[in-house]
Design a protein around this motif. Structure first.
Motif, PDB file in Angstrom:
ATOM      1  N   ALA A   7       0.824  -1.206   0.000  1.00 17.57           N
ATOM      2  CA  ALA A   7       0.000   0.000   0.000  1.00 17.57           C
ATOM      3  C   ALA A   7       0.855   1.252   0.000  1.00 17.57           C
ATOM      4  O   ALA A   7       2.035   1.228   0.350  1.00 17.57           O
ATOM      5  CB  ALA A   7      -0.912   0.004   1.223  1.00 17.57           C
ATOM      6  N   TRP A   8       0.234   2.337  -0.401  1.00 18.77           N
ATOM      7  CA  TRP A   8       0.808   3.678  -0.289  1.00 18.77           C
ATOM      8  C   TRP A   8      -0.058   4.468   0.684  1.00 18.77           C
ATOM      9  O   TRP A   8      -1.289   4.480   0.570  1.00 18.77           O
ATOM     10  CB  TRP A   8       0.842   4.371  -1.639  1.00 18.77           C
ATOM     11  CG  TRP A   8       1.831   3.792  -2.592  1.00 18.77           C
ATOM     12  CD1 TRP A   8       1.605   2.852  -3.547  1.00 18.77           C
ATOM     13  CD2 TRP A   8       3.213   4.140  -2.703  1.00 18.77           C
ATOM     14  NE1 TRP A   8       2.762   2.568  -4.227  1.00 18.77           N
ATOM     15  CE2 TRP A   8       3.768   3.365  -3.742  1.00 18.77           C
ATOM     16  CE3 TRP A   8       4.053   5.028  -2.024  1.00 18.77           C
ATOM     17  CZ2 TRP A   8       5.110   3.438  -4.114  1.00 18.77           C
ATOM     18  CZ3 TRP A   8       5.383   5.113  -2.402  1.00 18.77           C
ATOM     19  CH2 TRP A   8       5.905   4.320  -3.426  1.00 18.77           C
ATOM     20  N   PHE A   9       0.609   5.127   1.619  1.00 15.66           N
ATOM     21  CA  PHE A   9      -0.029   6.055   2.539  1.00 15.66           C
ATOM     22  C   PHE A   9       0.669   7.398   2.403  1.00 15.66           C
ATOM     23  O   PHE A   9       1.781   7.480   1.874  1.00 15.66           O
ATOM     24  CB  PHE A   9       0.104   5.560   3.990  1.00 15.66           C
ATOM     25  CG  PHE A   9      -0.744   4.363   4.323  1.00 15.66           C
ATOM     26  CD1 PHE A   9      -0.346   3.090   3.959  1.00 15.66           C
ATOM     27  CD2 PHE A   9      -1.942   4.507   5.002  1.00 15.66           C
ATOM     28  CE1 PHE A   9      -1.126   1.974   4.257  1.00 15.66           C
ATOM     29  CE2 PHE A   9      -2.729   3.407   5.313  1.00 15.66           C
ATOM     30  CZ  PHE A   9      -2.320   2.137   4.931  1.00 15.66           C
ATOM     31  N   ARG A  10       0.043   8.433   2.870  1.00 14.77           N
ATOM     32  CA  ARG A  10       0.678   9.742   2.873  1.00 14.77           C
ATOM     33  C   ARG A  10       0.378  10.429   4.187  1.00 14.77           C
ATOM     34  O   ARG A  10      -0.625  10.126   4.855  1.00 14.77           O
ATOM     35  CB  ARG A  10       0.237  10.587   1.683  1.00 14.77           C
ATOM     36  CG  ARG A  10      -1.238  10.960   1.670  1.00 14.77           C
ATOM     37  CD  ARG A  10      -1.577  11.655   0.345  1.00 14.77           C
ATOM     38  NE  ARG A  10      -2.981  12.075   0.291  1.00 14.77           N
ATOM     39  CZ  ARG A  10      -3.562  12.592  -0.788  1.00 14.77           C
ATOM     40  NH1 ARG A  10      -2.850  12.748  -1.908  1.00 14.77           N
ATOM     41  NH2 ARG A  10      -4.818  12.942  -0.743  1.00 14.77           N
ATOM     42  N   GLN A  11       1.257  11.361   4.529  1.00 11.58           N
ATOM     43  CA  GLN A  11       1.127  12.027   5.819  1.00 11.58           C
ATOM     44  C   GLN A  11       1.616  13.460   5.715  1.00 11.58           C
ATOM     45  O   GLN A  11       2.665  13.736   5.126  1.00 11.58           O
ATOM     46  CB  GLN A  11       1.931  11.276   6.888  1.00 11.58           C
ATOM     47  CG  GLN A  11       1.695  11.743   8.298  1.00 11.58           C
ATOM     48  CD  GLN A  11       2.363  10.816   9.312  1.00 11.58           C
ATOM     49  OE1 GLN A  11       3.332  10.130   9.021  1.00 11.58           O
ATOM     50  NE2 GLN A  11       1.816  10.788  10.530  1.00 11.58           N
ATOM     51  N   THR A  12       0.846  14.363   6.293  1.00 10.64           N
ATOM     52  CA  THR A  12       1.248  15.761   6.416  1.00 10.64           C
ATOM     53  C   THR A  12       1.520  16.044   7.892  1.00 10.64           C
ATOM     54  O   THR A  12       1.043  15.303   8.766  1.00 10.64           O
ATOM     55  CB  THR A  12       0.152  16.698   5.888  1.00 10.64           C
ATOM     56  OG1 THR A  12      -1.083  16.404   6.569  1.00 10.64           O
ATOM     57  CG2 THR A  12      -0.049  16.502   4.387  1.00 10.64           C
ATOM     58  N   PRO A  13       2.287  17.088   8.193  1.00  8.92           N
ATOM     59  CA  PRO A  13       2.636  17.377   9.591  1.00  8.92           C
ATOM     60  C   PRO A  13       1.416  17.496  10.495  1.00  8.92           C
ATOM     61  O   PRO A  13       0.453  18.194  10.164  1.00  8.92           O
ATOM     62  CB  PRO A  13       3.388  18.705   9.490  1.00  8.92           C
ATOM     63  CG  PRO A  13       3.979  18.685   8.124  1.00  8.92           C
ATOM     64  CD  PRO A  13       2.958  18.011   7.251  1.00  8.92           C
ATOM     65  N   VAL A  38       4.315  13.543   2.675  1.00  9.85           N
ATOM     66  CA  VAL A  38       5.324  12.482   2.609  1.00  9.85           C
ATOM     67  C   VAL A  38       4.581  11.194   2.292  1.00  9.85           C
ATOM     68  O   VAL A  38       3.611  10.851   2.985  1.00  9.85           O
ATOM     69  CB  VAL A  38       6.105  12.350   3.927  1.00  9.85           C
ATOM     70  CG1 VAL A  38       7.097  11.192   3.838  1.00  9.85           C
ATOM     71  CG2 VAL A  38       6.825  13.644   4.259  1.00  9.85           C
ATOM     72  N   TYR A  39       5.013  10.523   1.256  1.00 10.25           N
ATOM     73  CA  TYR A  39       4.369   9.293   0.808  1.00 10.25           C
ATOM     74  C   TYR A  39       5.191   8.092   1.278  1.00 10.25           C
ATOM     75  O   TYR A  39       6.405   8.048   1.077  1.00 10.25           O
ATOM     76  CB  TYR A  39       4.234   9.288  -0.714  1.00 10.25           C
ATOM     77  CG  TYR A  39       3.124  10.183  -1.195  1.00 10.25           C
ATOM     78  CD1 TYR A  39       3.246  11.570  -1.124  1.00 10.25           C
ATOM     79  CD2 TYR A  39       1.938   9.654  -1.696  1.00 10.25           C
ATOM     80  CE1 TYR A  39       2.208  12.408  -1.540  1.00 10.25           C
ATOM     81  CE2 TYR A  39       0.907  10.479  -2.126  1.00 10.25           C
ATOM     82  CZ  TYR A  39       1.051  11.852  -2.043  1.00 10.25           C
ATOM     83  OH  TYR A  39       0.027  12.671  -2.458  1.00 10.25           O
ATOM     84  N   PHE A  40       4.492   7.130   1.877  1.00 17.51           N
ATOM     85  CA  PHE A  40       5.128   5.936   2.413  1.00 17.51           C
ATOM     86  C   PHE A  40       4.627   4.694   1.697  1.00 17.51           C
ATOM     87  O   PHE A  40       3.432   4.561   1.435  1.00 17.51           O
ATOM     88  CB  PHE A  40       4.822   5.773   3.908  1.00 17.51           C
ATOM     89  CG  PHE A  40       5.379   6.854   4.789  1.00 17.51           C
ATOM     90  CD1 PHE A  40       4.637   7.989   5.069  1.00 17.51           C
ATOM     91  CD2 PHE A  40       6.648   6.733   5.330  1.00 17.51           C
ATOM     92  CE1 PHE A  40       5.143   8.986   5.887  1.00 17.51           C
ATOM     93  CE2 PHE A  40       7.167   7.724   6.155  1.00 17.51           C
ATOM     94  CZ  PHE A  40       6.415   8.855   6.431  1.00 17.51           C
ATOM     95  N   GLN A  70      11.018   4.610   4.146  1.00 21.22           N
ATOM     96  CA  GLN A  70      11.429   5.820   4.867  1.00 21.22           C
ATOM     97  C   GLN A  70      10.613   7.039   4.469  1.00 21.22           C
ATOM     98  O   GLN A  70      10.662   8.062   5.149  1.00 21.22           O
ATOM     99  CB  GLN A  70      12.920   6.085   4.631  1.00 21.22           C
ATOM    100  CG  GLN A  70      13.259   6.759   3.314  1.00 21.22           C
ATOM    101  CD  GLN A  70      13.165   5.824   2.109  1.00 21.22           C
ATOM    102  OE1 GLN A  70      12.930   4.624   2.239  1.00 21.22           O
ATOM    103  NE2 GLN A  70      13.384   6.383   0.923  1.00 21.22           N
ATOM    104  N   GLY A  71       9.886   6.942   3.390  1.00 20.04           N
ATOM    105  CA  GLY A  71       9.047   8.044   2.940  1.00 20.04           C
ATOM    106  C   GLY A  71       9.699   8.864   1.839  1.00 20.04           C
ATOM    107  O   GLY A  71      10.926   8.965   1.765  1.00 20.04           O
ATOM    108  N   ALA A  72       8.864   9.427   0.992  1.00 21.72           N
ATOM    109  CA  ALA A  72       9.323  10.285  -0.094  1.00 21.72           C
ATOM    110  C   ALA A  72       8.460  11.540  -0.113  1.00 21.72           C
ATOM    111  O   ALA A  72       7.230  11.452  -0.135  1.00 21.72           O
ATOM    112  CB  ALA A  72       9.228   9.572  -1.439  1.00 21.72           C
ATOM    113  N   GLN A  73       9.106  12.697  -0.111  1.00 20.72           N
ATOM    114  CA  GLN A  73       8.372  13.972  -0.087  1.00 20.72           C
ATOM    115  C   GLN A  73       7.853  14.295  -1.479  1.00 20.72           C
ATOM    116  O   GLN A  73       8.615  14.277  -2.457  1.00 20.72           O
ATOM    117  CB  GLN A  73       9.272  15.095   0.402  1.00 20.72           C
ATOM    118  CG  GLN A  73       8.623  16.477   0.379  1.00 20.72           C
ATOM    119  CD  GLN A  73       7.528  16.632   1.425  1.00 20.72           C
ATOM    120  OE1 GLN A  73       7.726  16.283   2.584  1.00 20.72           O
ATOM    121  NE2 GLN A  73       6.374  17.148   1.015  1.00 20.72           N
TER     122      GLN A  73
END
Length: 125
Positions: A35-41, A93-95, A117-120
């Motif tokens: 899966a792909w997840f994303r996260q903002t601060p 940031v995409y994980f 580790q995530g990609a911005q």
């Protein structure tokens, strides 16, 4: 144990396209959901899209449906997230994540054991 490494993030303009890659090492993706997840601060990780390795069924969130596509390359042991018509609200940031979720938990971050580790990705004019 599987190690995941994302690549392909960057700064793009609204309407542009970008493809993220997730390559696994240590073992193959076989038998996993990816899966792909994303996260903002300050926010929770948000489900974006997922793929079941066994049958290649894919899932995506309503916010990206029709714009983002998840796919795989068996030979490269890689999963991709193709993102089109990017919007500023896609900035995050995409994980990449791998695990053994059941169908009902495919969209839940707690169902995945392995994370990159995530990609911005920044979408800005």
């Amino acid at each position: 144990q599987v190690q995941l490494a994302e690549s392909g993030g960057g700064l793009v303009r609204p309407g542009d396209s970008l493809t993220l890659s997730c390559v696994a090492s240590g073992r193959t993706f076989s038998g996993y959901g990816v899966a792909w997840f994303r996260q903002t601060p300050g926010a929770e990780r948000e489900f974006v899209a997922a793929l079941r390795w066994g049958n290649s069924n894919t899932f995506s969130s309503d916010s990206v449906k029709g714009r983002f596509t998840v796919s795989r390359d068996n030979a490269k042991n890689a999963v991709y997230l193709q993102m089109k018509n990017l919007k500023p609200e896609d900035t995050a940031v995409y994980f990449c994540a791998a695990g053994t979720p059941i169908l009902s938990t495919m969209t839940q971050s707690r169902a995945y054991s392995y994370w990159g580790q995530g990609a911005q990705v920044t979408v800005s004019s």
